[in-house]
Motif scaffolding. Structure first.
Motif, PDB file in Angstrom:
ATOM      1  N   LEU A  26      28.066  35.294   4.980  1.00  0.00           N
ATOM      2  CA  LEU A  26      27.726  34.283   5.980  1.00  0.00           C
ATOM      3  C   LEU A  26      26.613  34.769   6.898  1.00  0.00           C
ATOM      4  N   TRP A  27      26.681  36.031   7.291  1.00  0.00           N
ATOM      5  CA  TRP A  27      25.642  36.600   8.162  1.00  0.00           C
ATOM      6  C   TRP A  27      24.283  36.617   7.455  1.00  0.00           C
ATOM      7  N   THR A  28      24.286  36.892   6.146  1.00  0.00           N
ATOM      8  CA  THR A  28      23.042  36.854   5.381  1.00  0.00           C
ATOM      9  C   THR A  28      22.441  35.453   5.392  1.00  0.00           C
ATOM     10  N   ALA A  29      23.291  34.432   5.194  1.00  0.00           N
ATOM     11  CA  ALA A  29      22.801  33.051   5.222  1.00  0.00           C
ATOM     12  C   ALA A  29      22.261  32.691   6.605  1.00  0.00           C
ATOM     13  N   VAL A  30      22.950  33.156   7.649  1.00  0.00           N
ATOM     14  CA  VAL A  30      22.496  32.873   9.017  1.00  0.00           C
ATOM     15  C   VAL A  30      21.141  33.522   9.276  1.00  0.00           C
ATOM     16  N   MET A  31      20.989  34.781   8.853  1.00  0.00           N
ATOM     17  CA  MET A  31      19.739  35.489   9.089  1.00  0.00           C
ATOM     18  C   MET A  31      18.592  34.884   8.292  1.00  0.00           C
ATOM     19  N   LEU A  32      18.873  34.437   7.062  1.00  0.00           N
ATOM     20  CA  LEU A  32      17.821  33.797   6.278  1.00  0.00           C
ATOM     21  C   LEU A  32      17.398  32.482   6.918  1.00  0.00           C
ATOM     22  N   THR A  33      18.383  31.707   7.378  1.00  0.00           N
ATOM     23  CA  THR A  33      18.056  30.455   8.075  1.00  0.00           C
ATOM     24  C   THR A  33      17.242  30.729   9.330  1.00  0.00           C
ATOM     25  N   ARG A  34      17.635  31.762  10.052  1.00  0.00           N
ATOM     26  CA  ARG A  34      16.901  32.125  11.276  1.00  0.00           C
ATOM     27  C   ARG A  34      15.480  32.557  10.950  1.00  0.00           C
TER      28      ARG A  34
ATOM     29  N   LEU B 131       9.436  35.460  -0.501  1.00  0.00           N
ATOM     30  CA  LEU B 131       9.876  36.846  -0.641  1.00  0.00           C
ATOM     31  C   LEU B 131       9.926  37.545   0.714  1.00  0.00           C
ATOM     32  N   LEU B 132       8.925  37.262   1.546  1.00  0.00           N
ATOM     33  CA  LEU B 132       8.892  37.864   2.879  1.00  0.00           C
ATOM     34  C   LEU B 132      10.051  37.362   3.733  1.00  0.00           C
ATOM     35  N   TYR B 133      10.398  36.085   3.621  1.00  0.00           N
ATOM     36  CA  TYR B 133      11.538  35.551   4.357  1.00  0.00           C
ATOM     37  C   TYR B 133      12.826  36.277   3.971  1.00  0.00           C
ATOM     38  N   CYS B 134      13.077  36.382   2.666  1.00  0.00           N
ATOM     39  CA  CYS B 134      14.317  37.003   2.190  1.00  0.00           C
ATOM     40  C   CYS B 134      14.373  38.479   2.584  1.00  0.00           C
ATOM     41  N   ALA B 135      13.254  39.185   2.409  1.00  0.00           N
ATOM     42  CA  ALA B 135      13.233  40.603   2.763  1.00  0.00           C
ATOM     43  C   ALA B 135      13.450  40.795   4.262  1.00  0.00           C
ATOM     44  N   GLY B 136      12.824  39.956   5.077  1.00  0.00           N
ATOM     45  CA  GLY B 136      13.008  40.066   6.520  1.00  0.00           C
ATOM     46  C   GLY B 136      14.427  39.755   6.944  1.00  0.00           C
ATOM     47  N   ALA B 137      15.051  38.760   6.325  1.00  0.00           N
ATOM     48  CA  ALA B 137      16.426  38.394   6.683  1.00  0.00           C
ATOM     49  C   ALA B 137      17.390  39.528   6.361  1.00  0.00           C
ATOM     50  N   LEU B 138      17.257  40.137   5.183  1.00  0.00           N
ATOM     51  CA  LEU B 138      18.158  41.223   4.805  1.00  0.00           C
ATOM     52  C   LEU B 138      17.934  42.459   5.677  1.00  0.00           C
TER      53      LEU B 138
ATOM     54  N   GLY C 267      19.241  41.631   9.205  1.00  0.00           N
ATOM     55  CA  GLY C 267      20.691  41.434   9.229  1.00  0.00           C
ATOM     56  C   GLY C 267      21.474  42.699   8.978  1.00  0.00           C
ATOM     57  N   PHE C 268      20.923  43.615   8.152  1.00  0.00           N
ATOM     58  CA  PHE C 268      21.624  44.849   7.800  1.00  0.00           C
ATOM     59  C   PHE C 268      20.662  46.027   7.944  1.00  0.00           C
ATOM     60  N   PRO C 269      20.323  46.376   9.190  1.00  0.00           N
ATOM     61  CA  PRO C 269      19.302  47.414   9.401  1.00  0.00           C
ATOM     62  C   PRO C 269      19.708  48.792   8.911  1.00  0.00           C
ATOM     63  N   GLY C 270      21.005  49.037   8.707  1.00  0.00           N
ATOM     64  CA  GLY C 270      21.443  50.358   8.267  1.00  0.00           C
ATOM     65  C   GLY C 270      21.461  50.540   6.771  1.00  0.00           C
ATOM     66  N   VAL C 271      21.116  49.512   6.009  1.00  0.00           N
ATOM     67  CA  VAL C 271      21.157  49.599   4.546  1.00  0.00           C
ATOM     68  C   VAL C 271      19.771  50.015   4.043  1.00  0.00           C
TER      69      VAL C 271
END
Length: 321
Positions: free
Chosen positions: A103-111, A198-205, A208-212
């Motif tokens: 859910l957080w991934t979807a929220v970050m991608l939408t954002r 691609l930039l949207y998806c990469a930025g969202a991940l 959303g998960f800066p430690g990965v």
């Protein structure tokens, strides 16, 4: 539940090991399109591991989820997964954590998409203020090319339903017609490959998960490789020297920083010298057989989690036969 834990371990190993492996060699600079494909497959494999682990842990925790997930499967297939009849708290906790991550991934991608669209609207308004339409132009369906009065040489793309290429008058004066064609081909390469998604998806991940590690590396490499891929698209049509001279002409007044009127491109302007050097002294491409091996190996990565998840069921079906 051993399968769910195996999937999570596989996701962790891929997230940590893949960036180190891909950053070890120099071949991504020689094959940026192939490198983008490999990175996408790596990220897809990590996400698929998490999704499958969430489904299996949810099945172990709640009978309703199990009934929906295994509805078309024979009873001996369900028994092969050794799911507990009464559920387990830790399985429920794991399923909830993974569901919250999805859910957080979807929220970050939408954002990410909403912020990009808002920024694009503001830039279009600012562009219209700096280059207003003449009387009678309001009925035009959209401007593919906008010439902006400016003493600095710039060219950048505004993506969207109707992409606009913005070129300043200084760039028109400084670049030759062939170099301008190379700039346009570079930006068209971005549009055709839909690099902004691609930039949207990469930025969202990454946000959303800066430690990965894999998501942070994915964002960094996507920015870099999309520019190299667009450079190659332009150089194939107009030559490497022409494309390199166009890059130099757009950036020689301000050193390594490119496109100050384009905030999205500014952080990556420091890579212009490397891009010019790559165009002028190109390394040999990978052999076709090696490119095919990398392509096939990357395509297999998302299949591995599926094989791990379906292995007990396939074994049960094979045993019955």
């Amino acid at each position: 539940m051993a399968i769910a834990l195996t999937l999570l371990v596989l996701a962790g190993l891929t997230a940590v090991g893949a960036p180190r492996l891909l950053n070890r060699g120099s071949w991504p600079l020689r094959e940026p399109v192939l490198a983008l494909w490999v990175w996408q497959c790596v990220v897809a494999a990590v996400l698929l591991c998490c999704v499958l682990a969430m489904a299996l842990s949810g099945s172990a925790a709640w009978g309703e989820v199990r009934g929906q997930l295994f509805a078309p499967a024979p009873s001996h297939v369900v028994e092969a997964y050794a799911l507990p009849a009464d559920g387990q708290r830790w399985a429920a906790s794991l399923a909830l954590v993974l569901a919250c991550g999805g859910l957080w991934t979807a929220v970050m991608l939408t954002r990410e998409v909403r912020e990009a669209r808002a920024l694009r609207r503001r830039r279009r308004v600012a562009l219209l203020a700096r280059a207003p339409r003449l009387p009678g132009e309001e009925t035009e369906p959209g401007d593919r090319l906008v010439v902006l009065e400016s003493p600095r040489s710039d060219a950048w793309l505004l993506p969207g339903p109707s992409p606009r290429l913005v070129i300043t008058t200084s760039a028109l004066r400084r670049l030759t017609s062939r170099q301008l064609d190379a700039v346009i081909a570079h930006e068209q390469g971005h549009v055709r490959a839909r690099h902004h998604w691609l930039l949207y998806c990469a930025g969202a991940l990454a946000r959303g998960f800066p430690g990965v590690p894999v998501f942070a590396a994915f964002q960094e490499q996507v920015h870099r490789l999309t520019e190299l891929a667009a450079d190659d698209a332009a150089s194939r049509r107009f030559g490497r020297v022409t494309t390199a001279l166009a890059l130099v002409g757009l950036n020689e007044d301000r050193g390594p920083v490119s496109c100050p009127d384009d905030p999205a491109a500014a952080p990556h302007g420091a890579e212009v010298p490397q891009r010019v050097s790559r165009l002028l002294t190109p390394a040999a491409r990978l052999a076709p057989a090696r490119r095919l091996r990398w392509t096939a190996a990357a395509a297999v990565l998302p299949v591995v989690p599926l094989l791990v998840a379906f292995a007990p069921g396939l074994s049960a079906l094979g045993g019955v036969r």
